[in-house]
Design a protein around this motif. Structure first.
Motif, PDB file in Angstrom:
ATOM      1  N   MET A  76       0.816  -1.199   0.000  1.00  0.00           N
ATOM      2  CA  MET A  76       0.000   0.000   0.000  1.00  0.00           C
ATOM      3  C   MET A  76       0.863   1.267   0.000  1.00  0.00           C
ATOM      4  SD  MET A  76      -3.038   1.081  -0.026  1.00  0.00           S
ATOM      5  CE  MET A  76      -3.990   2.475   0.310  1.00  0.00           C
ATOM      6  N   ARG A  77       1.945   1.235   0.755  1.00  0.00           N
ATOM      7  CA  ARG A  77       2.845   2.397   0.824  1.00  0.00           C
ATOM      8  C   ARG A  77       3.487   2.660  -0.536  1.00  0.00           C
ATOM      9  NH1 ARG A  77       3.706   7.030   3.463  1.00  0.00           N
ATOM     10  NH2 ARG A  77       5.864   7.626   3.338  1.00  0.00           N
ATOM     11  N   VAL A  78       3.826   1.595  -1.252  1.00  0.00           N
ATOM     12  CA  VAL A  78       4.452   1.751  -2.566  1.00  0.00           C
ATOM     13  C   VAL A  78       3.467   2.416  -3.541  1.00  0.00           C
ATOM     14  CG1 VAL A  78       5.409   0.508  -4.539  1.00  0.00           C
ATOM     15  CG2 VAL A  78       6.008  -0.193  -2.220  1.00  0.00           C
ATOM     16  N   LEU A  79       2.219   2.020  -3.507  1.00  0.00           N
ATOM     17  CA  LEU A  79       1.202   2.611  -4.361  1.00  0.00           C
ATOM     18  C   LEU A  79       1.019   4.105  -4.048  1.00  0.00           C
ATOM     19  CD1 LEU A  79      -0.863   2.015  -6.560  1.00  0.00           C
ATOM     20  CD2 LEU A  79      -2.520   1.539  -4.753  1.00  0.00           C
ATOM     21  N   LEU A  80       1.042   4.444  -2.769  1.00  0.00           N
ATOM     22  CA  LEU A  80       0.930   5.836  -2.360  1.00  0.00           C
ATOM     23  C   LEU A  80       2.127   6.646  -2.854  1.00  0.00           C
ATOM     24  CD1 LEU A  80      -0.751   7.857  -0.665  1.00  0.00           C
ATOM     25  CD2 LEU A  80       0.706   7.252   1.264  1.00  0.00           C
ATOM     26  N   GLU A  81       3.315   6.074  -2.764  1.00  0.00           N
ATOM     27  CA  GLU A  81       4.515   6.769  -3.230  1.00  0.00           C
ATOM     28  C   GLU A  81       4.521   6.941  -4.749  1.00  0.00           C
ATOM     29  OE1 GLU A  81       7.864   4.714  -1.617  1.00  0.00           O
ATOM     30  OE2 GLU A  81       7.510   5.479   0.417  1.00  0.00           O
ATOM     31  N   VAL A  82       4.024   5.941  -5.467  1.00  0.00           N
ATOM     32  CA  VAL A  82       3.939   6.053  -6.922  1.00  0.00           C
ATOM     33  C   VAL A  82       2.942   7.150  -7.306  1.00  0.00           C
ATOM     34  CG1 VAL A  82       3.181   4.856  -9.020  1.00  0.00           C
ATOM     35  CG2 VAL A  82       4.685   3.707  -7.401  1.00  0.00           C
ATOM     36  N   PHE A  83       1.808   7.195  -6.634  1.00  0.00           N
ATOM     37  CA  PHE A  83       0.809   8.226  -6.901  1.00  0.00           C
ATOM     38  C   PHE A  83       1.373   9.615  -6.587  1.00  0.00           C
ATOM     39  CE2 PHE A  83      -3.033  10.659  -5.570  1.00  0.00           C
ATOM     40  CZ  PHE A  83      -3.616  10.740  -6.830  1.00  0.00           C
ATOM     41  N   ALA A  84       2.090   9.729  -5.474  1.00  0.00           N
ATOM     42  CA  ALA A  84       2.705  11.013  -5.113  1.00  0.00           C
ATOM     43  C   ALA A  84       3.762  11.413  -6.140  1.00  0.00           C
ATOM     44  CB  ALA A  84       3.316  10.932  -3.716  1.00  0.00           C
ATOM     45  N   ALA A  85       4.510  10.443  -6.642  1.00  0.00           N
ATOM     46  CA  ALA A  85       5.522  10.752  -7.661  1.00  0.00           C
ATOM     47  C   ALA A  85       4.874  11.244  -8.950  1.00  0.00           C
ATOM     48  CB  ALA A  85       6.379   9.519  -7.932  1.00  0.00           C
ATOM     49  N   VAL A  86       3.761  10.635  -9.323  1.00  0.00           N
ATOM     50  CA  VAL A  86       3.043  11.088 -10.516  1.00  0.00           C
ATOM     51  C   VAL A  86       2.527  12.511 -10.315  1.00  0.00           C
ATOM     52  CG1 VAL A  86       0.966  10.692 -11.908  1.00  0.00           C
ATOM     53  CG2 VAL A  86       2.450   8.773 -11.312  1.00  0.00           C
ATOM     54  N   LEU A  87       1.991  12.805  -9.130  1.00  0.00           N
ATOM     55  CA  LEU A  87       1.524  14.161  -8.840  1.00  0.00           C
ATOM     56  C   LEU A  87       2.685  15.161  -8.848  1.00  0.00           C
ATOM     57  CD1 LEU A  87      -1.111  13.618  -6.008  1.00  0.00           C
ATOM     58  CD2 LEU A  87      -1.531  14.269  -8.368  1.00  0.00           C
ATOM     59  N   LEU A 146      -0.656  20.655  -7.175  1.00  0.00           N
ATOM     60  CA  LEU A 146      -0.320  19.242  -7.353  1.00  0.00           C
ATOM     61  C   LEU A 146       0.902  18.845  -6.520  1.00  0.00           C
ATOM     62  CD1 LEU A 146      -0.876  18.717 -11.193  1.00  0.00           C
ATOM     63  CD2 LEU A 146      -2.301  17.907  -9.311  1.00  0.00           C
ATOM     64  N   ILE A 147       1.895  19.703  -6.474  1.00  0.00           N
ATOM     65  CA  ILE A 147       3.086  19.415  -5.674  1.00  0.00           C
ATOM     66  C   ILE A 147       2.746  19.387  -4.184  1.00  0.00           C
ATOM     67  CG2 ILE A 147       5.318  20.381  -4.957  1.00  0.00           C
ATOM     68  CD1 ILE A 147       5.683  21.258  -7.897  1.00  0.00           C
ATOM     69  N   MET A 148       1.909  20.316  -3.738  1.00  0.00           N
ATOM     70  CA  MET A 148       1.517  20.344  -2.324  1.00  0.00           C
ATOM     71  C   MET A 148       0.703  19.095  -1.946  1.00  0.00           C
ATOM     72  SD  MET A 148       2.664  22.894  -0.711  1.00  0.00           S
ATOM     73  CE  MET A 148       3.792  24.101  -1.333  1.00  0.00           C
ATOM     74  N   ILE A 149      -0.176  18.661  -2.825  1.00  0.00           N
ATOM     75  CA  ILE A 149      -0.956  17.450  -2.541  1.00  0.00           C
ATOM     76  C   ILE A 149      -0.042  16.237  -2.473  1.00  0.00           C
ATOM     77  CG2 ILE A 149      -2.699  15.869  -3.472  1.00  0.00           C
ATOM     78  CD1 ILE A 149      -4.153  18.373  -4.547  1.00  0.00           C
ATOM     79  N   ALA A 150       0.911  16.143  -3.397  1.00  0.00           N
ATOM     80  CA  ALA A 150       1.853  15.018  -3.387  1.00  0.00           C
ATOM     81  C   ALA A 150       2.681  15.018  -2.110  1.00  0.00           C
ATOM     82  CB  ALA A 150       2.762  15.081  -4.611  1.00  0.00           C
ATOM     83  N   ALA A 151       3.159  16.171  -1.704  1.00  0.00           N
ATOM     84  CA  ALA A 151       3.952  16.246  -0.476  1.00  0.00           C
ATOM     85  C   ALA A 151       3.088  15.927   0.741  1.00  0.00           C
ATOM     86  CB  ALA A 151       4.572  17.627  -0.342  1.00  0.00           C
ATOM     87  N   ALA A 152       1.828  16.359   0.725  1.00  0.00           N
ATOM     88  CA  ALA A 152       0.934  16.090   1.848  1.00  0.00           C
ATOM     89  C   ALA A 152       0.654  14.595   2.005  1.00  0.00           C
ATOM     90  CB  ALA A 152      -0.373  16.857   1.667  1.00  0.00           C
ATOM     91  N   LEU A 153       0.698  13.862   0.911  1.00  0.00           N
ATOM     92  CA  LEU A 153       0.481  12.412   0.988  1.00  0.00           C
ATOM     93  C   LEU A 153       1.640  11.682   1.660  1.00  0.00           C
ATOM     94  CD1 LEU A 153      -1.025  11.703  -2.542  1.00  0.00           C
ATOM     95  CD2 LEU A 153      -2.229  11.700  -0.345  1.00  0.00           C
TER      96      LEU A 153
END
Length: 140
Positions: free
Chosen positions: A1-12, A50-57
């Motif tokens: 689950m953490r890997v999926l969150l990190e991939v989504f944050a990287a895309v954002l 988008l960058i702020m949302i990714a960092a917030a995740l």
């Protein structure tokens, strides 16, 4: 689950960086104030959000709330700043009024020392009624 969150944050993050790059290119390449405002207000704001949302995740909850608050503040202030800069540019004659499709400010917010019907930046025609060849007045 953490890997999926990190991939989504990287895309954002990549998407946000892409929009910031587009905004910066637009600020350099666009010809006038109005189009530069679009690049600065729209693309830069979306990129930052988008960058702020990714960092917030990826950070702990107290920091996430702060990052999201910064994103909301950006969303609220960018349109107001764009409006103020646009009106100042219009009043000082930095906007070429001939390129505007609709000029809603023509009657209400004319540039200083000019009538609302004249185009900003155009010098007044002082040779009206004169023959351009010899400087004498023409017969009507």
């Amino acid at each position: 689950m953490r890997v999926l969150l990190e991939v989504f944050a990287a895309v954002l993050l990549l998407g946000g960086a892409f929009f910031c790059l587009l905004g910066a290119i637009g600020l350099v390449r666009f010809p006038d104030t109005v189009t530069r405002l679009q690049a600065g207000a729209k693309a830069q704001t979306l990129g930052l959000v988008l960058i702020m949302i990714a960092a917030a995740l990826l950070v702990p909850a107290p920091y996430s709330a702060l990052l999201l608050l910064i994103a909301v503040f950006q969303l609220v202030t960018a349109p107001v700043l764009g409006q103020v800069v646009g009106r100042v540019a219009y009043r000082t004659g930095a906007v070429d009024r001939r390129t505007l499709v609709v000029d809603e400010l023509a009657g209400r917010l004319a540039p200083p020392d000019r009538d609302p019907g004249s185009s900003a930046g155009e010098p007044e025609d002082t040779t009206a009624g004169q023959d351009p060849g010899d400087g004498r007045e023409r017969e009507p």
